[in-house]
Design an enzyme around this catalytic site. Structure first.
Site, PDB file in Angstrom:
ATOM      1  N   GLU A 178      21.733  57.327  14.915  1.00 23.93           N
ATOM      2  CA  GLU A 178      20.615  56.117  14.340  1.00 23.93           C
ATOM      3  C   GLU A 178      19.495  56.212  14.849  1.00 23.93           C
ATOM      4  O   GLU A 178      19.375  56.350  16.191  1.00 23.93           O
ATOM      5  CB  GLU A 178      21.363  54.815  14.585  1.00 23.93           C
ATOM      6  CG  GLU A 178      20.331  53.494  13.975  1.00 23.93           C
ATOM      7  CD  GLU A 178      20.810  52.243  14.353  1.00 23.93           C
ATOM      8  OE1 GLU A 178      20.584  51.357  13.554  1.00 23.93           O
ATOM      9  OE2 GLU A 178      21.377  52.071  15.694  1.00 23.93           O
ATOM     10  N   LYS A 190      45.773  35.844  38.379  1.00 22.15           N
ATOM     11  CA  LYS A 190      47.146  36.192  38.769  1.00 22.15           C
ATOM     12  C   LYS A 190      47.975  34.952  38.739  1.00 22.15           C
ATOM     13  O   LYS A 190      49.104  34.894  38.391  1.00 22.15           O
ATOM     14  CB  LYS A 190      47.082  36.810  40.199  1.00 22.15           C
ATOM     15  CG  LYS A 190      46.664  38.529  39.969  1.00 22.15           C
ATOM     16  CD  LYS A 190      46.920  39.200  41.257  1.00 22.15           C
ATOM     17  CE  LYS A 190      46.346  40.619  41.201  1.00 22.15           C
ATOM     18  NZ  LYS A 190      46.763  41.276  42.418  1.00 22.15           N
ATOM     19  N   ASP A 245      52.501  44.550  42.730  1.00 20.84           N
ATOM     20  CA  ASP A 245      52.026  44.811  44.004  1.00 20.84           C
ATOM     21  C   ASP A 245      52.989  44.665  45.052  1.00 20.84           C
ATOM     22  O   ASP A 245      53.071  45.615  46.165  1.00 20.84           O
ATOM     23  CB  ASP A 245      51.089  43.295  44.471  1.00 20.84           C
ATOM     24  CG  ASP A 245      49.932  43.338  43.537  1.00 20.84           C
ATOM     25  OD1 ASP A 245      49.261  44.469  43.023  1.00 20.84           O
ATOM     26  OD2 ASP A 245      49.247  42.613  43.270  1.00 20.84           O
ATOM     27  N   ALA A 267      47.298  35.332  54.124  1.00 22.74           N
ATOM     28  CA  ALA A 267      48.274  34.375  53.333  1.00 22.74           C
ATOM     29  C   ALA A 267      47.924  34.317  51.713  1.00 22.74           C
ATOM     30  O   ALA A 267      48.173  33.269  50.877  1.00 22.74           O
ATOM     31  CB  ALA A 267      48.594  33.096  53.702  1.00 22.74           C
ATOM     32  N   ALA A 293      48.053  38.965  48.023  1.00 23.72           N
ATOM     33  CA  ALA A 293      48.640  40.042  48.383  1.00 23.72           C
ATOM     34  C   ALA A 293      49.555  39.854  49.468  1.00 23.72           C
ATOM     35  O   ALA A 293      50.578  40.504  49.783  1.00 23.72           O
ATOM     36  CB  ALA A 293      47.634  41.251  48.875  1.00 23.72           C
TER      37      ALA A 293
END
Length: 518
Positions: A39, A300, A338, A375, A378
Site C-alpha cells: 500500500e 487462572k 503447572d 502460597a 504456582a
C-alpha cells in the site's frame, strides 16, 4: 519443504516512508520478505510531486500496489486541498495502479467522476475507518451495504476494539459477506483480526514491514505473520488456540505452539488473546473454531468457574491454566498443567540422581518433606501435586495467614517466611520456590540463606529469568540437586500441547525453542 497455502488472502504491507528514497527502499524490502502487495501511503511522503513521484513508484513496483492518499479527517496525514487529493487518485488510476483506496465519505462522487475512465485492471477499494469503537453487527451489515452501493469493487472496514469480543463481529461479517471484503480491527485487542483474517475469508490483511513502521494500531510485522503465525497455511477448517491473559504481548507461546503444530502437521494456529473479562470472552468465542486456550495472569482462578468440567487436580488447586473445547458437545474442560510440569521435573531429577528404577506404583516424593515457598497460584499447584504424590507438605509465605490456609487444604503445616532459615527438622528435604524472588532484575534476591540449604537434597525454583537464579547457584554449591524453572515451563507447555492436539508433543523441538528465547 514449501508451506502449504490454504487461502487466497493477500498479505499487504503499508509503505509509510517520508521520502521517495524510503518508499522505494521499503517496497524492495517488502518484495524480498514475501509480501503479496504493498500500500503506497503517499500522504506520508514529504514534498510529494504527484506527476513525477507517483509515476516513479508505480513503474518501480514489482507486485500489485494500492494507492492511498489518506486525509487527516480519516486518520491519514494529508491536510491539503480535497479536490487536488482526489485528482491524484484519478492520476494513479490513469498510471495503471492496481488498486485505488477512496474513503466512503467521498466515494460515490469520485466513482461517478471516473465512470468512463476506469481501467479494466484497476480496482476501487472504498474504505471506512472508525477510530472510536466497533459498531453492532446490524450496523456493520448496513455499512457494508452502503459501501457496496457506491460501486466499490472491494469493501474495506477498519474499526477499533475496546474489548477483544468486538472482533467476533468482524469475523462474522467476513465469513458471511458475499463481496470481496477486508475487515480489520485496530488496537492490540484487535490483533487477532489481522492474524485470523485469512481463515474467515478476508480479501486482504495488513502487516507492517517492521516494528515501528505500522500504518495503524495493532499491526503485526510481516516476519511474524509469515514465520510465527504462518498465515498462508490458514484455511476454513484451521483450529484456533491461544493465550488468554493481560498482558500477553511478551509471550513466546505463539512461537512455541505454532512451530510444534507445524512439526506434527496439525492444522491449527496459536494466537495472543488480550482479554479483560474471561467469562465474556468464552461466551462470545463459543464456536468449535476456537478449540482451546492457555490461561495466564490474571485469569487462572476465574477460568475455573467458566469451565463445564474441571480436572480434579485443577479443582483442588483452584486454578485452571488450560481449557479444551470438547468437540463432541462443545463443553469447556479445564486442566492445570503447572502442577504436573513442576512435580514431574522434580521426580525425574530424583529418579536420575538416585537411580530409583521403576516408580510405576509410587513416587520418589512419597514420604519426603516438601517445603514450598509461596502460597499463590504456582504454590498451590505444587502443594496439591506434592500431596497427591504422598509428600509431607510445608508452606512458607510472607503472609502467614495465606500459608496456613493453603496448609490446611493439603493437610500440611505452615511457617512464617522469616523462620525459613531456622526450619531444619530433618535432612534430605525438598525446597520449591514459587515466588518472584530472584527474578530479573532483582537477581540478588533469594528466599533462604545459603547455609540453610544444606538441609535440602533437591531445590526447585519456578523463576526462569534468569535460568540460574541465585537460589539455584547457592543450592548447587551446597551439593543439592537443582531443578530450574524452565523445566516446569517446558513441561506445562508440552502438557497443554497434548491436551490441545491429542498427540505426543515434539519435546526436542519445544525444548530447543524455549532455550533459544530464554
Amino acid at each position: 519443504m514449501a508451506e502449504k497455502v490454504q487461502n487466497d488472502c493477500l498479505l499487504c504491507i503499508p509503505l509509510v516512508g517520508q521520502s521517495m528514497e524510503e518508499m522505494l527502499s521499503q517496497m524492495e524490502l517488502a518484495r524480498i520478505h514475501g509480501a503479496d502487495c504493498v500500500e503506497l501511503r503517499i500522504d506520508h511522503v514529504r514534498n510529494f510531486n504527484p506527476r513525477v513521484d507517483l509515476d516513479t513508484l508505480l513503474k518501480a513496483r514489482t507486485m500489485p500496489a494500492i494507492v492511498t492518499y489518506r486525509p487527516k479527517w480519516e486518520g491519514g496525514a494529508y491536510e491539503g486541498d480535497e479536490g487536488k487529493r482526489l485528482d491524484v487518485l484519478r492520476l494513479a488510476m490513469e498510471l495503471g495502479a492496481d488498486y485505488i483506496d477512496v474513503e466512503l465519505q467521498v466515494a460515490s462522487d469520485f466513482i461517478k467522476s471516473i465512470s468512463n475512465k476506469k481501467r479494466e485492471n484497476s480496482k476501487i477499494i472504498v474504505s471506512n475507518h472508525n477510530y472510536q469503537f466497533t459498531p453492532s453487527l446490524e450496523d456493520l451489515g448496513l455499512l457494508v451495504a452502503r459501501i457496496q452501493s457506491t460501486g466499490a469493487d472491494i469493501v474495506k472496514i477498519a474499526t477499533t476494539a475496546t474489548d477483544i469480543t468486538d472482533v467476533a463481529r468482524i469475523f462474522r461479517v467476513l465469513a458471511y459477506c458475499q463481496v470481496p471484503i477486508l475487515a480489520l480491527v485496530m488496537s492490540e485487542r484487535g490483533l487477532i483480526s489481522r492474524l485470523l483474517c485469512p481463515k474467515f475469508g478476508g480479501y486482504l490483511t495488513f502487516g507492517s514491514l517492521e516494528a515501528g513502521k505500522e500504518s495503524a494500531p495493532g499491526q503485526a510485522t510481516l516476519a511474524d505473520m509469515l514465520n510465527i503465525y504462518k498465515i498462508r497455511g490458514l484455511g476454513r477448517d484451521t483450529k484456533v488456540f491461544g493465550l488468554i491473559g493481560n498482558p500477553v504481548s511478551h509471550s513466546k507461546g505463539p512461537t512455541l505452539h505454532n512451530r510444534a503444530f507445524g512439526e506434527i502437521g496439525f492444522d491449527a494456529i496459536y494466537v495472543p488473546f488480550l482479554v479483560d473479562d474471561i467469562k465474556e470472552f468464552l461466551k462470545v468465542y463459543s464456536s468449535p473454531d476456537f478449540a482451546g486456550f492457555s490461561v495466564t495472569i490474571p485469569h487462572k482462578e476465574a477460568a475455573l468457574e467458566c469451565c463445564d468440567e474441571v480436572d480434579p487436580i485443577a479443582r483442588s488447586i483452584g486454578a485452571v491454566n488450560t481449557i479444551v473445547r470438547r468437540q463432541s458437545d462443545g463443553k469447556l474442560i479445564g486442566y492445570n498443567t503447572d502442577s504436573v510440569g513442576a512435580i514431574s521435573a522434580i521426580e525425574d531429577a530424583l529418579k536420575g540422581k538416585h537411580n530409583y528404577g521403576d516408580w510405576t506404583h509410587s513416587s520418589p516424593l512419597a514420604g519426603k518433606l516438601f517445603l514450598i515457598v509461596g502460597a499463590g497460584g504456582a504454590g498451590k499447584a505444587l502443594a496439591f501435586g506434592a500431596k497427591q504424590k504422598g509428600a509431607r507438605v510445608v508452606i512458607a509465605n510472607r503472609n502467614y495467614e495465606r500459608a496456613k490456609a493453603l496448609a490446611i487444604q493439603v493437610e500440611g503445616e505452615a511457617i512464617p517466611l522469616d523462620k525459613l532459615d531456622h526450619f531444619r527438622p530433618e535432612t534430605g528435604m525438598i525446597l520449591a520456590n514459587t515466588t518472584s524472588m530472584g527474578m530479573h532484575p532483582n537477581v540478588s534476591q533469594t528466599p533462604i540463606s545459603k547455609e540453610a540449604l544444606s538441609s535440602y537434597a533437591v531445590v526447585f525454583d519456578a523463576v526462569y529469568t534468569p535460568k540460574w537464579t541465585r537460589l539455584l547457584q547457592d543450592a548447587e554449591a551446597t551439593g543439592a540437586l537443582v531443578v530450574c524453572g524452565l523445566e516446569m515451563f517446558i513441561r506445562q507447555a508440552m502438557g497443554q500441547f497434548e491436551l490441545f492436539t491429542g498427540c505426543k508433543a515434539p519435546e526436542k523441538l519445544m525444548r530447543e525453542i524455549v532455550l533459544k528465547y530464554t
